[in-house]
Scaffold this active site. Structure first.
Site, short mmCIF file in Angstrom:
data_model
loop_
_atom_site.label_atom_id
_atom_site.label_comp_id
_atom_site.label_asym_id
_atom_site.label_seq_id
_atom_site.Cartn_x
_atom_site.Cartn_y
_atom_site.Cartn_z
N GLU A 236 -4.29 4.36 18.06
CA GLU A 236 -3.17 3.81 19.08
C GLU A 236 -2.14 3.12 18.64
OE1 GLU A 236 -6.56 3.62 19.78
OE2 GLU A 236 -6.83 5.10 21.03
N GLU B 285 0.94 -1.54 0.09
CA GLU B 285 -0.17 0.04 0.28
C GLU B 285 1.57 1.10 0.21
OE1 GLU B 285 -3.57 0.51 -0.42
OE2 GLU B 285 -2.93 2.67 0.08
N SER C 263 -5.35 0.63 14.74
CA SER C 263 -6.24 1.69 15.25
C SER C 263 -5.24 3.17 15.59
CB SER C 263 -6.33 1.65 16.91
OG SER C 263 -6.09 1.26 17.53
#
Lengths: 390, 382
Positions: A373, A248, A371
């Protein structure tokens, strides 16, 4: 510094645009704006036909190396995504196969796997889903417990995956499974290619807080796949899974930003319609959103320009954290602009307006695909070189 | 598509970095800020006489290097990282842009060469009491006098490096109500200036009182009213934004460096997620702000919406620097609260930058107006 596309690239842009306009003004005219995050339940069959249309025209696998793909430069992939978003072409079902599995097979697969899987993905005929997360392995992906055992020429799989997009529509799934139960954590995992349409696989959509279902839980209860349907060697699954993520390079980010700009334009229109610009606070928050989106574009261009020359720059590690946080705030702004009307949904049982969808679905942005975090942990470790927290 | 500096531009950056390091870095700024001039004269001499950077954006025909804002951004990012006390922003960016934007070719010929050689500095005196950044707030009067002269009277405040500049570019209102810009030698009779004590001691501001200052009518720069001044401010805002990127990066570096060596509970504090996540947030701010400032530098020379571009990056980078400076104090704990540590110098520079060339609220309102939202404040149109 030269932030212009080359003339050749601009010609390519014109070609993409002309093709999209012709199709989306023609047979597929009802599909504009359908699908995408939070709206994956829309127009499923016509969008599957659209996948085949894209494939027949050679648009799928644009960035894959030849001969499977067209070996297009990163900028051409970026242009395709920009034009795709600008035309409001429908949300893709094939993106997991095209952008995650395809490059993985192209780089790490056997010649047989390339011959078997890449052509049907490129034709838009084969849909894939990603079997990584589990109920007990979300942010801690190395904690997967789904097991696969090799018996009489086939892998037999037992376990549960979750948050699997499009699992109920997919033909195949790439599954991270534990093939050596004596190893722990990252070791002993393998990257298996598993047909979804068989006894032993059950995909069950999960209704999320927007009232729609695009993620599934998938139960593997003795599902089977041929022994050769493994990418890399047994035990190399973690390495392959990480490679999949590394493919990606952000080609879709500028296209994504065009979608964001559309949402922001809708908010600005709502401000005008409701004369909400009597409130300077609202005006300044809209300005901040606009500035934030412009910064997002500058950041993406800088990262893409470096990524084009090979390695993804460490400077780009903040991209996901940045856009997801921005988008969540945009949804909140939309609701504050609408005032009490923000509460009134489009219709029973739980039909949401586009701005309500933005508001509610953006809560997922800071959770999926690492996430916020986890993103910060990665930045701290890789970009800043801070010591591992124990 | 290329989003990077050329090898020549990188070489300019390296030369600046070397000049700063040779002078002692932030220590030199600490020395300079205690002196009346608040200027690191040795560094300024090297940047101007040795490297020719005062004329970076001045055309070659006027003795400059004939380069542009991409080079300006590369230089000032380094200056910002070390809090360099030099009049680069005020003279090489703001005043240079004002003369180039507002002045006639003859005025370029007259004013720019000594600036390019580093023999003279200039600054823009535009704000007045109250600090309102809009042109409507300009009350300094330009009266017509006999003998083709103009008499200026009024009081300017917050003039960056105004106590040392040789040439003051003064905004004033003509009898017909238009805004005009005059080049006034600081030594002219009737000009009184004093340094205003500032919380951020690394960048001086002055108050300039003009008491019936007689200047030739020809010292009016062009005749374009506010728009050229607005464009010059926009270019200077992009430069300031890049300076803030340098400062923000320095704050991140200080915080990361300290978090790796400072131990509590038997471990480096950088191993705690609370600290890691603060620093990760700073990292994202630094990289996004940097992208925005670089992009604006290029856009400023190639795209039509200069003032909106500048307002956007100015608001973003000012906020990013402030947050990074504030958070580096927090990461440092008690030592970050001392005078001895550099953190407060960055924090104060960051605070000052939020209002130096227009406030962050002004910038956001500029953007909002460009989106058709408002009415907010006064249109900057005269």
């Amino acid at each position: 510094m030269d932030l212009r596309f080359s003339d050749d690239d601009e010609r390519f842009r014109a070609e993409v645009r002309a093709w999209l306009e012709a199709r989306l003004d023609g047979d597929f005219r009802d599909l504009r704006g359908l699908g995408g995050p939070g709206r994956e339940h829309e127009a499923i069959e016509p969008r599957m036909a659209w996948e085949r249309e894209l494939g027949a025209a050679g648009w799928i696998g644009l960035g894959w190396p030849a001969p499977s793909g067209r070996g297009a430069s990163l900028w051409r992939q970026v242009i395709f995504h920009e034009e795709y978003a600008q035309a409001r072409a429908p949300g893709r079902f094939g993106h997991i196969g095209e952008y995650l599995l395809g490059p993985t097979i192209a780089a790490l697969g056997t010649p047989e796997q390339k011959g078997l899987f890449l052509p049907p993905i490129a034709r838009g005929e084969q849909m894939w889903c990603q079997g990584y997360s589990e109920p007990g392995a979300g942010s801690d992906l190395a904690g997967v417990t789904t097991r696969a055992d090799l018996a009489s020429g086939a892998w037999e799989i037992h376990g549960q995956k979750i948050w699997t997009s499009h699992a109920h529509l997919a033909d195949w799934c790439f599954v991270l499974a534990r093939t050596d139960p004596t190893e722990r954590r990252h070791a002993g995992l393998s990257y298996l290619l598993v047909p979804m349409r068989q006894r032993g696989v059950t995909a069950r959509p999960i209704k999320n807080l927007t009232g729609t279902a695009e993620f599934c839980e998938v139960f593997f209860d003795g599902a089977r796949t041929a022994a050769e349907n493994i990418v890399g060697a047994p035990g190399e699954g973690w390495k392959v899974a990480m490679a999949t993520l590394a493919f990606e390079r952000g080609a879709s980010t500028l296209g994504q930003q065009i979608g964001f700009a559309g949402e922001l334009a809708a908010i600005i229109a709502a401000v005008r319609e409701r004369s909400a610009d009597r409130d300077p606070e609202i005006c300044r928050r809209v300005a901040d959103a606009w500035i934030g989106l412009r910064v997002m574009r500058s950041y993406a261009l800088r990262v893409l320009a470096h990524g084009e020359q090979g390695e993804l720059p460490l400077a780009g590690l903040g991209a996901k954290l940045y856009w997801s946080t921005w988008h969540r705030r945009l949804g909140e702004l939309a609701m504050d602009v609408l005032g009490p009307e923000a509460e009134i949904i489009a219709g029973a049982p739980y039909g949401l307006t586009p701005l309500q969808e933005t508001f509610l679905f953006s809560r997922a942005d800071t959770i999926y695909a690492g996430s916020s975090e986890i993103q910060k942990n990665i930045i701290a470790r890789r970009a800043l070189g801070l010591p591992r927290s124990s | 598509m290329r989003f990077a500096f050329s090898e020549e531009q990188e070489e300019i950056r390296r030369q600046v970095r070397r000049a700063i390091a040779d002078g002692g870095g932030v220590l030199a700024a600490r020395r300079a800020m205690l002196e009346d001039a608040a200027t690191d004269l040795e560094l300024w001499r090297r940047l101007t006489r040795d490297l020719g950077l005062a004329g970076l954006a001045i055309p070659e025909a006027h003795g400059g290097a004939g380069l542009g804002w991409v080079e300006i951004v590369a230089v000032i990012e380094e200056l910002g990282a070390s809090l360099a006390c030099v009049p680069f922003l005020s003279s090489a960016c703001l005043a240079t842009a004002a003369i180039l934007e507002a002045g006639t070719p003859a005025q370029h010929d007259a004013l720019l060469p000594p600036m390019a050689r580093g023999e003279a500095t200039a600054t823009l005196a535009w704000l007045e009491a109250g600090g309102d950044a809009s042109p409507a707030a300009i009350e300094t009067a330009a009266r017509v006098a006999q003998g083709d002269h103009v008499i200026l009277s009024g009081t300017k405040r917050h003039v960056v490096d105004g106590h040392t500049a040789d040439l003051l570019l003064v905004t004033a209102r003509t009898p017909d109500g238009a805004v005009a810009l005059y080049a006034v030698p600081a030594a002219a009779a009737g000009v009184e200036r004093r340094r205003l004590p500032t919380m951020d001691a690394t960048r001086a501001q002055a108050e300039i009182v003009l008491s019936d200052v007689h200047v030739p009518a020809s010292s009016r720069l062009g005749g374009g009213g506010w728009p050229p001044i607005g464009r010059a401010l926009a270019k200077a805002r992009i430069a300031l934004a890049a300076e803030q990127v340098g400062g923000a990066q320095a704050c991140l570096d200080l915080g990361v460096g300290y978090a790796k060596v400072r131990e509590q509970f038997g471990r480096p504090i950088g191993s705690f997620q609370a600290i890691q996540h603060t620093l990760a947030d700073m990292f994202v701010l630094v990289e996004t702000a940097r992208s925005s400032a670089y992009h604006a530098a290029w856009d400023g020379e190639h795209e039509p919406d200069l003032e909106i571009t500048a307002a956007a990056t100015a608001a973003y980078c000012a906020a990013a620097f402030y947050r990074c400076a504030a958070d580096t104090i927090q990461v440092h704990g008690g030592i970050g609260f001392t005078w001895e540590h550099d953190a407060h110098l960055y924090f104060k520079r960051a605070r000052a930058g939020r209002t130096l060339l227009g406030s962050m609220t002004d910038h956001r309102d500029t953007v909002a107006r460009s989106l058709g939202l408002g009415p907010l404040g006064t249109q900057e149109s005269r």
